[in-house]
Enzyme design. Structure first.
Site, PDB file in Angstrom:
ATOM      1  N   GLU A   2       0.830  -1.204   0.000  1.00  0.00           N
ATOM      2  CA  GLU A   2       0.000   0.000   0.000  1.00  0.00           C
ATOM      3  C   GLU A   2       0.867   1.258   0.000  1.00  0.00           C
ATOM      4  O   GLU A   2       0.566   2.233  -0.695  1.00  0.00           O
ATOM      5  CB  GLU A   2      -0.936   0.015   1.223  1.00  0.00           C
TER       6      GLU A   2
ATOM      7  N   CYS B 199      -8.470   3.381   7.954  1.00  0.00           N
ATOM      8  CA  CYS B 199      -9.820   3.031   7.514  1.00  0.00           C
ATOM      9  C   CYS B 199     -10.702   2.636   8.699  1.00  0.00           C
ATOM     10  O   CYS B 199     -10.223   2.248   9.769  1.00  0.00           O
ATOM     11  CB  CYS B 199      -9.773   1.930   6.459  1.00  0.00           C
TER      12      CYS B 199
END
Length: 315
Positions: free
Chosen positions: A133, A201
């Site tokens: 990521e 998140c």
């Protein structure tokens, strides 16, 4: 006469396991196989869980790290972690059928990063070096435009700013650790710009909160997940910080150290966002074969978020 099994209390953290981004990514590979037939190529592991990867491999998914390994006539799915712009450009140049399963929350970080660079800001990214990521986010901008920091010490070592700055974060970090790094960053650079809402998140935050609520007083906290899963590793760290006497990451029930588990009278249990719920159930079944199990669910949030499939596969 069979001797009674010793009792054990299990605090089952909720929410746990698959998040909406992981569900979408796995569904994307399944739908691509249904639409195009096997083999379907996937750039990097679709999510960081060996059981998920093995199941999809058996269905006809082929996982590769290099797009040169993808035949010109086969589709390629980009993993949930996101990819650098160069990988997308390479797929387009080869005219590959490209299906992007990047988590929408990661795509949001990519978009923010590009906007900051376009506005003339240098971006400081909080994350773990080498994680796909992070590689994907740093790859949204020219080399040197995004600076990675992993700790408060890294913030202290940053050179003085020679222009406007912004920050972004990997989505699967420790909430508490990131908060401390961010505080140090804002103290060092008071004018630094950031997202309106944090990048970590909802699923990562929710799972860490559930672990915090269930860890104190446990003899052993078990997180089901793969060692390559950042959010799973963070849950183990969270459990220790929240008061678990011991904490461990388990791939599955077969990997369990039952002698270690036998010493625990109170066990905490969770699963990383890329771990199937079946692995939790299999562990509880294996535990029940050895102990008299009493399960208490500790729920701190209910998740209703879903993400639509990528446009190319939308029905």
């Amino acid at each position: 006469m069979t001797a009674p099994k010793p009792p054990v209390a299990v605090r089952l953290a909720s929410p746990r396991g698959f998040c909406a981004g992981v569900e979408r990514a796995i569904r994307t590979v399944e739908d691509t196989l249904a639409a195009y037939g096997a083999p379907v190529y996937v750039r990097h592991e679709i999510v960081h869980n060996n059981h998920v990867v093995a199941r999809l491999s058996a269905m006809g998914a082929v996982f590769v790290e290099n797009l040169e390994d993808v035949p010109a006539d086969r589709p390629v799915v980009f993993s949930a972690h996101g990819a650098p712009k160069a990988a997308h450009d390479q797929a387009s140049a080869r005219k590959l059928v490209k299906i992007d399963a990047t988590c929408p929350l990661v795509l949001k970080v990519h978009s923010q990063t590009r906007r900051h660079i376009a506005a003339g800001r240098k971006v400081i990214l909080i994350g773990h070096r080498g994680h796909p990521e992070v590689v994907g986010t740093m790859g949204q901008a020219p080399e040197g435009s995004v600076i990675l920091v992993e700790s408060i010490a890294d913030v202290a070592a940053l050179p003085d700013a020679k222009g406007p700055l912004a920050y972004a974060t990997q989505t699967t970090l420790s909430v508490d650790e990131t908060r401390d790094i961010l505080a140090a960053l804002k103290e060092r650079f008071p004018q630094i710009a950031g997202p309106a809402k944090e990048d970590i998140c909802y699923a990562t935050s929710n799972r860490q909160q559930a672990v915090k609520a269930s860890a104190a007083g446990t003899d052993l906290f078990i997180v089901i997940g793969s060692p390559t899963s950042s959010n799973s590793v963070r849950l183990v760290e969270t459990a220790r910080a929240a008061g678990a006497k011991d904490a461990v990451l388990l791939e599955d029930a077969e990997a369990a150290d039952w002698a270690r588990i036998a010493k625990a009278r109170v066990i905490g249990l969770s699963a990383g966002a890329s771990a199937p719920e079946t692995l939790v159930e299999e562990f509880l079944t294996a535990l029940a074969a050895r102990r008299t199990v009493r399960v208490e669910t500790v729920e701190t949030a209910r998740e209703t978020i879903t993400f639509k499939s990528p446009l190319r596969l939308a029905s």
